[in-house]
Structure formats: C-alpha cells, structure tokens
Design a protein around this motif. Structure first.
Motif, PDB file in Angstrom:
ATOM      1  N   GLU A  29       3.329  -4.145  11.214  1.00 14.39           N
ATOM      2  CA  GLU A  29       2.455  -4.952  10.372  1.00 14.39           C
ATOM      3  C   GLU A  29       1.004  -4.882  10.848  1.00 14.39           C
TER       4      GLU A  29
ATOM      5  N   LEU B 115       7.167  -7.229  -1.589  1.00  9.84           N
ATOM      6  CA  LEU B 115       7.738  -7.837  -0.388  1.00  9.84           C
ATOM      7  C   LEU B 115       9.206  -8.199  -0.589  1.00  9.84           C
TER       8      LEU B 115
ATOM      9  N   ASN C 223      11.805  -9.791   4.521  1.00  6.89           N
ATOM     10  CA  ASN C 223      10.447 -10.128   4.081  1.00  6.89           C
ATOM     11  C   ASN C 223       9.937 -11.439   4.675  1.00  6.89           C
TER      12      ASN C 223
ATOM     13  N   ILE D  47       7.695 -11.107   7.798  1.00  4.24           N
ATOM     14  CA  ILE D  47       6.338 -10.553   7.707  1.00  4.24           C
ATOM     15  C   ILE D  47       5.330 -11.688   7.848  1.00  4.24           C
TER      16      ILE D  47
ATOM     17  N   ARG E 266       2.194 -14.125   7.679  1.00  2.39           N
ATOM     18  CA  ARG E 266       1.388 -14.484   6.517  1.00  2.39           C
ATOM     19  C   ARG E 266       0.066 -13.727   6.489  1.00  2.39           C
TER      20      ARG E 266
ATOM     21  N   GLN F 112       0.669 -10.103   5.013  1.00  2.00           N
ATOM     22  CA  GLN F 112       1.438  -9.894   3.786  1.00  2.00           C
ATOM     23  C   GLN F 112       0.645  -9.126   2.729  1.00  2.00           C
TER      24      GLN F 112
ATOM     25  N   LYS G 122       1.620  -5.395   1.236  1.00  2.04           N
ATOM     26  CA  LYS G 122       1.770  -5.137  -0.203  1.00  2.04           C
ATOM     27  C   LYS G 122       0.983  -3.899  -0.620  1.00  2.04           C
TER      28      LYS G 122
END
Length: 691
Positions: free
Chosen positions: A604, A628, A634, A637, A639, A642, A646
């Motif tokens: 991430e 997601l 999901n 992941i 915040r 995110q 995407k």
C-alpha cells in the motif's frame, strides 16, 4: 477401504471354509478350558498345529481367488480421475499460455484452464482427467515449450516449466518474403512441432520466442532458400546470433561465402547511406520539385507547409511565404502546426511576423528536418517583424561522429546531430540562442529493427557535454507507435541515439520477472550489486524504491534545498533521490519527522507513491467503482491509502494476489525487488505511451 463380509464368505472355496470352521471350534473349546485351569502342554500343541495348518492353506490359495474376492470392491472404492496442475514461470502479461493433454497421435484430449495469472507466473489446471497415460503439451505464444509424459495412476500430478527466451536474426532472405521457423521437441515425441512465421525486412530480420528447457530441433524455411536445420539444448536464455539463409540456386560453400559477401556489401551500402541518400535527394530535387512537395506533405499529415517552402542553394535554408503559414494554421485540426523542410535541407527560417501569427493562433510549432522534429512554444521567441528565427539540424560527418564515440562503452545507432538556433536581425547580424526559457521537445527516429523486440530498451538519447567531453543520458521516452525516442531539453548541443551494453545479472535466469528486470536494467532504471547479482526475491527498502521511482520519473534535474527528515543525512547514497522525490510531492514520510529509509516498503505504500507520481506527471487516472470490494482483505487497506489503491488498481499498475478463496490486495505485505521492478516497468510503459 471397507470390504463387504457377506460378499467375502460367498466367494471362499468350501474346503477353506471347513478348515476355518474347525479352527474356530478348537479355539472355542480350548478357551473354555483356559477359564478353569492352565492348559496342558498337549492342548497348546494341538492349537499351534491347527494354526500352522491354516497358514499353509492360506499360502496355497491361488492369487486369482484373492483377486476374485477383493477386486470388485477395490474397483468400487478407487477414484478413476485425477488433476494435473502446470506452473509456468517467466511469463509477462502479454504472453499467451496454452496447455493440453494429448495422445501419442497428437490428438487433443483435454485443454487446461488458465486459472490464475500471478505476476510472472501462469497456472494451467486439468480437473477430472480420466485415469491413464497422456502427453502434457505446453505452448507459449504458439511456440512449443514442453512435452512431458503424464501418468495419473499414482494420483494428482504437478509440473513446472521455467520459460526461456530465444532470440536471433535471419539474414539473406528477400524483403517482404515469409520466413517460417519450426520448433520441434526431441525428447521422444518425433513429429510434434510448432511454427512461427515472420516477414523478412531484407537485412537481419530479428525473431524472439519463449520455450521451455529441453532438446529441440529448429528448422528455418523460406521459399527458394535452402532449409536451415540445427539441433540445440536449451537450458538458459540464448541469442543464436545471425543465421544466414542460402538461396537454392547457389551451390555449396561458395554460395554461403557469397551470401556473406553480399551481407557485407549490404552493410557497406547502409554505412554509406548518407551519401547515397543525399545523391538521391539531389537528383529528385533537380528532376521534380513537385514530387518532393508531395512526399513532404504526405509525411506531415496534410498540416505541413514545408513541402512547398522555397529553398536557397547558398545556405540550404528553407523559408515560407506568409500565406502558406496562414493556410497551415487554418488547416491544423489540433494545437500544433508542423513545418517540414524539403529532403536534404538542413534548416528552416521563420520570420518574426510568422511567429506572431502562430502565437496569436495559440499554436505550438513543430519543425521537421529530415525526420528529426523540434516542437516548441513560439511565444518564447517573439521577435520584431524584420527578425528571423533559424533552426538547423546538421548530421555530423561519419569520421567525426566515430571519433566522438570512441573510448565509450556505447555504439552509435544512426547519426550524431548538431542542433543550432539563431536569431537573425534585419541588419544581418546573427545571435546564437543557447538556452531556452521553456523546454523544447525533440523527436529522433530509430531504425525499425530495434522495435521488433525489446532491443530498443538498450537505446538512449545522449548529448555531448563540450565542457567535460562526455556523453550524458537524457532519459528519453520510447514511442513504439512512431519508432522514435523523444526527450525535452532547454539547450541545444550535439545529440545522438546510442546503444548501451547488454545488462546481465547472474541470478535472474528463469526467474518469472527476468524479462522485466532486463528491460528496466537496460533503460538504466534499476541496477544490481557489485557481485553481479540483482537479488530479485529480496525485499526492497523504501529508499531503494524511491531511488528507482525517481529514475523512472527523471527527477535528476529537480532542485531542492534540503530534507527535514531526521533519519536522512547528506552522506547517504539515497539523499538526492529522496530529496527530489519529496520536493516533487512523491513521498511524505512519517508523522515523527522520519522517512525510515531502510524499512521494507509495503504494497500500500508503493501504491501511494505510484499514485503521487501519476499526479506529478499529470497522467489520467480513474477510480473505478467497486475496486476495493473485489479484494477479500479490503478491510485491511489503510484509510490513507484507499484512494491510491483504487487508482493504481484501476489502471492495472498493481494487481491483486490470488489465493485459494479469491483475490487479496495484501496491503501490509512487503514488496520484493522483482515485484517493484515489474510495477515500475508498467508505470514506465504508461509514461512512454501517454507522454
């Protein structure tokens, strides 16, 4: 396995049943004796005697009787089907895997289902395969990659293949003629082969395909040429070099030598191509100016006025009447007006009033001189009406160009170009313009042969630094659709497309990311270690990934005053890269004023840096709905990442991680050097395509 007892008794011979019944009676009787008193020695002997007799009877039973007793029950309990799973490593997204089970005659009995497509790996699965013997046949992009005997009598079967790349060139076949390459396995499957068809370009036609380890026979066939046959053992990537095809009309060794001579003759003519092309252009100009005009206008897509520009034999310059500039502006259907010089002319002149017309129309100008294009904003060259802008692109003489390249590790691809721009005042005084307030975009064409495979990745545009007398790279974009390298510059100098040495890492052969690592290494975006290794499976640190990303983005010219991170020092090798990435808004660090350069980067975190990079270069990106939700994990992941996840998933820069239950994003998992290289390779391809 459970055997039916009634079935068992029905199948036993009567004599055997009698012996067993007698044994049971004796044993029962002696058991009663044992309950009252110690058995006498004679009783014990009697029992053992009967037991020995039973064993002897059992040993004499014919095996067919046992089969008769148990056979039907065994057949009922054994599953007659099995599963075959084939893992193929070393593939990229564009590679097509075909896997099938065939018989000895080559008939296809089962086709594998491609169930997962993990980065660098594809998996084919055959379910509910009838028990028996098969041949597992594997094709990669239509080329035979493996033939393996499969027998499911012992249960499910798993098979692995490491894809290996084969490259080479075919010389001597007339341009436009079809060449067919047959690739046949020689591991007991005679006659089973695949073929690859290519079209000859007339001079060293390149070919490339992927196969699996093993022994193969290669046949190259082209009409009116002798068949070329060679046997080879494939266990690692191979470059077969140049294969000479011999015409059928020639005989023996002499024809082969003649082929070599003609090849050398071809090289000589190409080396002398500048002289011959100039002669041809001069003759065509003398013979028919209108013919040249037609060619130029067709090259310019109907928006160029260069084809009919007037030329001066005294200085090889090209000028345009105002009416033609106005017409080009009117006919342009975009924000660009292209002006082309007739072939063999080396400069173009644009008057101050013509520049004003381009500025008023808010048009960018592109100057095309012998295929080399210079695009710029005319607003930075606003002159008086009696002042003229002169741009020239001169091909440096071959001898001088050779001397400029001598002593380097590079090979000259085509020409060394000397770019110049001058401001010509009305009184005839010329002032050379060395620096520009806005960068100019330059496009240099590259020979077609470099685009047939990934060889173009070894090419780079360099400029000659007169102060240091060294060639410096410019991180050009590779535009496959126009077969050119494009770069930006704020000054003019000598420029050339040079071929860099091949990249070789000693630990990536057969690795699923081998091709991506070589391509990115050839572009200079990734590098290995002093021992020649790349260490593809080692996790990559935040500093290493930032440095690679900065290289792809070309951040080397981004200026920054310093870094506020407490754990970054100016003596660190990654100081400049992190500083430039921070200045560009690519990285931000942690809340405790630390960057943590030596921590491994998570998936991430990588997504966030790529997303910031897309914003930096103004690349379009769309957050698709439900992205997601496609990931089983999901909710894991973060915040803050995110939105980035995407975007990068929507444009397929980062893909999910398959599992038995579905697809995960695995946001907290660490990223290997190979995975990072593949992701950055995709990002770089996007940059090449859109810029």
């Amino acid at each position: 396995m459970k055997i039916n007892s009634n079935y068992y008794w029905r199948k036993l011979p009567a004599s055997l049943m009698a012996v067993i019944l007698m044994l049971n009676l004796i044993l029962i009787g002696n058991t009663n004796v044992a309950l009252a008193e110690e058995p006498t020695e004679s009783v014990v002997d009697e029992v053992y005697s009967v037991v020995d007799e039973v064993y002897n009877v059992q040993a004499s039973i014919d095996e067919s009787v046992i089969d008769d007793v148990y056979g039907d029950q065994l057949e009922e309990s054994v599953d007659s089907s099995f599963t075959v799973t084939e893992f193929v490593y070393g593939l990229n997204d564009n590679d097509i895997l075909e896997s099938m089970l065939i018989d000895n005659q080559g008939n296809i009995l089962f086709e594998g289902l491609i169930e997962s497509n993990i980065e660098g790996q594809k998996v084919a699965v055959f379910r509910d395969v009838d028990s028996g013997e098969y041949i597992l046949c594997t094709l990669i992009n239509g080329v035979l990659a493996g033939m393996e005997n499969i027998n499911g009598s012992n249960g499910d079967v798993s098979h692995n293949i490491n894809a290996i790349e084969i490259t080479g060139k075919i010389n001597g076949v007339a341009q436009g003629q079809t060449i067919e390459i047959f690739w046949e396995a020689e591991n007991g499957f005679e006659g089973m082969n695949s073929s690859l068809q290519i079209t000859s370009n007339g001079d060293g036609t390149p070919f490339t395909f992927k196969t699996g380890p093993g022994n193969y026979k290669m046949k190259i066939i082209s009409e009116n040429y002798q068949e070329h046959v060679s046997d080879m053992q494939v266990d690692a990537s191979m470059d077969l070099g140049t294969i000479e095809m011999v015409p059928e009309s020639n005989d023996g060794d002499d024809s082969s030598n003649g082929g070599d001579d003609s090849s050398n003759g071809g090289d000589d003519s190409s080396n002398g191509g500048d002289d011959s092309s100039n002669d041809g252009d001069d003759s065509s100009n003398d013979g028919d100016d209108s013919s040249n005009d037609g060619d130029d206008s067709s090259n310019d897509g109907g928006t160029s006025s260069g084809g009919s520009g007037s030329s001066s034999d005294q200085d090889n310059s090209t000028t345009f009447p105002d009416s033609e500039i106005d017409e080009a502006i009117t006919n342009s259907d975009n924000d660009n007006v292209e002006l082309a010089a007739p072939t063999s002319r080396e400069d173009i002149q644009i008057t101050g009033s013509q520049l004003s017309s381009l500025i008023s129309a808010e048009k960018e100008a592109t100057i095309n001189i012998n295929g080399v294009k210079i695009s710029f904003d005319p607003g930075q060259f606003e002159f008086d009406s009696d002042t003229t802008l002169k741009l020239s692109v001169n091909e440096v003489e071959k001898n001088e160009a050779t001397k400029l390249i001598e002593g380097t590790e590079y090979n000259l691809v085509d020409n060394v170009y000397d770019f110049n721009m001058e401001k010509l005042a009305g009184n005839g005084v010329a002032n050379k313009l060395d620096r520009f307030s806005k960068a100019l975009s330059i496009t240099i064409p590259v020979p077609e042969t470099y685009w047939a495979d990934n060889n173009h990745n070894r090419l780079e545009v360099f400029y000659f630094n007169d102060a240091t007398e060294e060639w410096e790279p410019l991180n050009a974009n590779h535009k496959a659709d126009v077969q050119s390298l494009i770069f930006n510059t704020d000054h003019f100098s000598k420029y050339a497309v040079l071929e860099k040495p091949a990249v070789n890492f000693n630990d990536i052969q057969g690795h699923w990311a081998e091709e991506d690592i070589i391509n990115m290494g050839s572009r200079g975006f990734v590098s290995g270690y002093k021992d020649g290794a790349f260490q593809p499976n080692v996790n990559i640190t935040r500093a290493e990934f930032t440095a690679m990303l900065a290289s792809v983005l070309g951040l080397d010219k981004v200026e920054f005053e310093g870094i506020s991170f407490e754990d970054i020092d100016s003596e660190n090798w990654y100081f400049k890269a992190i500083g430039q990435a921070y200045k560009a808004g690519i990285v931000q660090g942690y809340n405790d004023e630390k960057f943590k350069p030596n921590e491994y980067i998570t998936r991430e975190q990588m997504a966030a840096m790529i997303d910031n990079s897309m914003n930096y270069v103004s690349l379009p990106g769309m957050e698709q709905q439900g992205v997601l939700e496609m990931f089983l994990d999901n909710e894991k992941i973060s915040r803050w990442s995110q939105s980035s996840v995407k975007r990068v998933v929507s444009v397929e820069l980062i893909k999910g991680v398959p599992s038995n239950k579905g697809i995960n994003f695995a946001p907290k998992e660490l990223t290997s050097r190979a995975e990072a290289t593949v992701v950055l390779g995709r990002f770089n391809m996007m940059l090449d395509t859109l810029k």
